[in-house]
Design an enzyme around this catalytic site. Structure first.
Site, PDB file in Angstrom:
ATOM      1  N   THR A  11     -17.169 -10.857  28.883  1.00 60.88           N
ATOM      2  CA  THR A  11     -16.368 -12.035  28.570  1.00 60.88           C
ATOM      3  C   THR A  11     -17.157 -12.948  27.636  1.00 60.88           C
ATOM      4  O   THR A  11     -18.385 -12.898  27.598  1.00 60.88           O
ATOM      5  CB  THR A  11     -15.963 -12.804  29.837  1.00 60.88           C
ATOM      6  OG1 THR A  11     -17.130 -13.352  30.461  1.00 60.88           O
ATOM      7  CG2 THR A  11     -15.231 -11.888  30.827  1.00 60.88           C
ATOM      8  N   GLY A  12     -16.439 -13.777  26.873  1.00 59.90           N
ATOM      9  CA  GLY A  12     -17.123 -14.550  25.846  1.00 59.90           C
ATOM     10  C   GLY A  12     -17.821 -13.641  24.865  1.00 59.90           C
ATOM     11  O   GLY A  12     -18.929 -13.922  24.398  1.00 59.90           O
ATOM     12  N   GLY A  13     -17.157 -12.522  24.527  1.00 62.30           N
ATOM     13  CA  GLY A  13     -17.819 -11.469  23.772  1.00 62.30           C
ATOM     14  C   GLY A  13     -17.651 -11.513  22.273  1.00 62.30           C
ATOM     15  O   GLY A  13     -18.124 -10.616  21.576  1.00 62.30           O
ATOM     16  N   GLY A  16     -22.212 -14.934  19.405  1.00 68.03           N
ATOM     17  CA  GLY A  16     -23.451 -15.302  20.106  1.00 68.03           C
ATOM     18  C   GLY A  16     -23.973 -14.254  21.063  1.00 68.03           C
ATOM     19  O   GLY A  16     -24.052 -13.063  20.750  1.00 68.03           O
ATOM     20  N   ILE A  17     -24.324 -14.705  22.262  1.00 67.12           N
ATOM     21  CA  ILE A  17     -24.910 -13.828  23.278  1.00 67.12           C
ATOM     22  C   ILE A  17     -23.958 -12.703  23.649  1.00 67.12           C
ATOM     23  O   ILE A  17     -24.364 -11.550  23.802  1.00 67.12           O
ATOM     24  CB  ILE A  17     -25.302 -14.649  24.526  1.00 67.12           C
ATOM     25  CG1 ILE A  17     -26.484 -15.575  24.201  1.00 67.12           C
ATOM     26  CG2 ILE A  17     -25.656 -13.734  25.692  1.00 67.12           C
ATOM     27  CD1 ILE A  17     -26.775 -16.596  25.288  1.00 67.12           C
ATOM     28  N   GLY A  18     -22.673 -13.028  23.815  1.00 65.62           N
ATOM     29  CA  GLY A  18     -21.707 -12.012  24.191  1.00 65.62           C
ATOM     30  C   GLY A  18     -21.573 -10.917  23.156  1.00 65.62           C
ATOM     31  O   GLY A  18     -21.517  -9.724  23.485  1.00 65.62           O
ATOM     32  N   SER A 141     -27.859 -20.509  33.377  1.00 69.66           N
ATOM     33  CA  SER A 141     -28.515 -21.460  32.480  1.00 69.66           C
ATOM     34  C   SER A 141     -29.734 -22.092  33.121  1.00 69.66           C
ATOM     35  O   SER A 141     -29.737 -22.406  34.318  1.00 69.66           O
ATOM     36  CB  SER A 141     -27.532 -22.564  32.097  1.00 69.66           C
ATOM     37  OG  SER A 141     -28.169 -23.547  31.311  1.00 69.66           O
ATOM     38  N   TYR A 156     -21.906 -29.477  32.808  1.00 70.95           N
ATOM     39  CA  TYR A 156     -22.326 -28.120  32.468  1.00 70.95           C
ATOM     40  C   TYR A 156     -23.286 -27.565  33.520  1.00 70.95           C
ATOM     41  O   TYR A 156     -23.128 -26.440  34.005  1.00 70.95           O
ATOM     42  CB  TYR A 156     -22.996 -28.138  31.098  1.00 70.95           C
ATOM     43  CG  TYR A 156     -23.727 -26.873  30.716  1.00 70.95           C
ATOM     44  CD1 TYR A 156     -23.040 -25.778  30.218  1.00 70.95           C
ATOM     45  CD2 TYR A 156     -25.122 -26.792  30.820  1.00 70.95           C
ATOM     46  CE1 TYR A 156     -23.708 -24.621  29.844  1.00 70.95           C
ATOM     47  CE2 TYR A 156     -25.797 -25.641  30.446  1.00 70.95           C
ATOM     48  CZ  TYR A 156     -25.092 -24.555  29.959  1.00 70.95           C
ATOM     49  OH  TYR A 156     -25.758 -23.418  29.598  1.00 70.95           O
TER      50      TYR A 156
END
Length: 256
Positions: A11-13, A16-18, A141, A156
């Site tokens: 997810t969030g792919g 960035g990191i994803g 995080s 956050y």
């Protein structure tokens, strides 16, 4: 290849990191399905990683909605036969003084991060059970472990602490099903998330000032995180579950 014939949801792919994580899984032989809100970004990323369009697919949708997670799993099962690895990587980050947070603002963090861990995991675990086990890796995080005065981030941090708590709870609850659940906790990683609240010029000026924040002397990269995620998803870490792994260039070691 480490993940040959394995199916991975990230997810969030899209960026960035994803994106880096999806690419690394693909390079190691996996089938990958990425999720995010922006279909055009997902489509571009999927074809960039796999120009054939056969092994990297996407499902666009709001991860705070349970049906999005159900659709992700449905596609994984229909196209690839099941799910072996889930990477819960959704997030938002916009340093904001505590008293300035609005009700909608707080809810958006809970939707993106807490629901964005709860619902995908809930959808995936029954399919992992059918495969005899699996691995869930959550992108947590450092801010959920250590407050940073220069970047007030209470909403956050609270949401990411929820993701960390889910990591430990799911690890214990599903250990008997051979489903391992771990998280990584990055410090400053140079990703497009900073462009959501700073201009290109500000990012270029501000991010280098955080290099010295890390004892190792530099900010992290998406590949730094992706490599750790693959380690925790791999069978080589088969006796590791329920951990929150700091990926912070030594920051929390210094502050403890």
């Amino acid at each position: 290849m480490r993940f040959e014939n394995k199916t991975v949801i990230v997810t969030g792919g899209g960026t960035g990191i994803g994106k880096a994580t999806a690419k690394r899984f693909f390079e190691e032989g996996a089938n990958v399905i990425i999720n995010g809100r922006r279909e055009n970004v997902l489509k571009e990323t999927a074809l960039e990683i796999d120009p054939t369009g056969k092994k990297v697919l996407y499902v666009a949708g709001d991860i705070s909605k349970k049906e999005t997670s159900e659709n992700l799993v449905k596609k994984a099962v229909e196209v690839f036969g099941g799910v072996d690895v889930l990477v819960n990587n959704t997030g938002k980050f916009n340093p904001t003084p505590f008293l300035d947070h609005t009700e909608d603002d707080v809810q958006s963090y809970l939707d993106t991060i807490v629901k964005g861990t709860f619902y995908p995991s809930q959808a995936v675990i029954p399919e992992m059970k059918k495969r005899g086990g699996g691995a869930i890796v959550n992108t947590g995080s450092m801010w959920a472990i250590q407050a940073v005065e220069a970047t007030p981030s209470s909403a956050y941090s609270a949401a990411m602490a929820g993701r960390h708590a889910l990591t430990r709870n799911l690890a214990v609850e599903f250990a008997g099903d051979h489903i391992r659940v771990n998280a990584v906790a990055p410090a400053v990683v140079e990703t497009p998330i900073y462009n959501t609240f700073m201009s290109e010029e500000q990012v270029a000026e501000v991010l280098p000032t955080f290099n010295a924040f890390h004892p190792i002397g530099r900010n992290g990269t998406p590949d730094d995180v992706a490599n750790a995620v693959l380690f925790l998803a791999d069978d080589s870490s088969s006796w590791i579950t329920g951990i929150i792994m700091p990926l912070d260039g030594g920051v929390t070691a210094r502050l403890r």
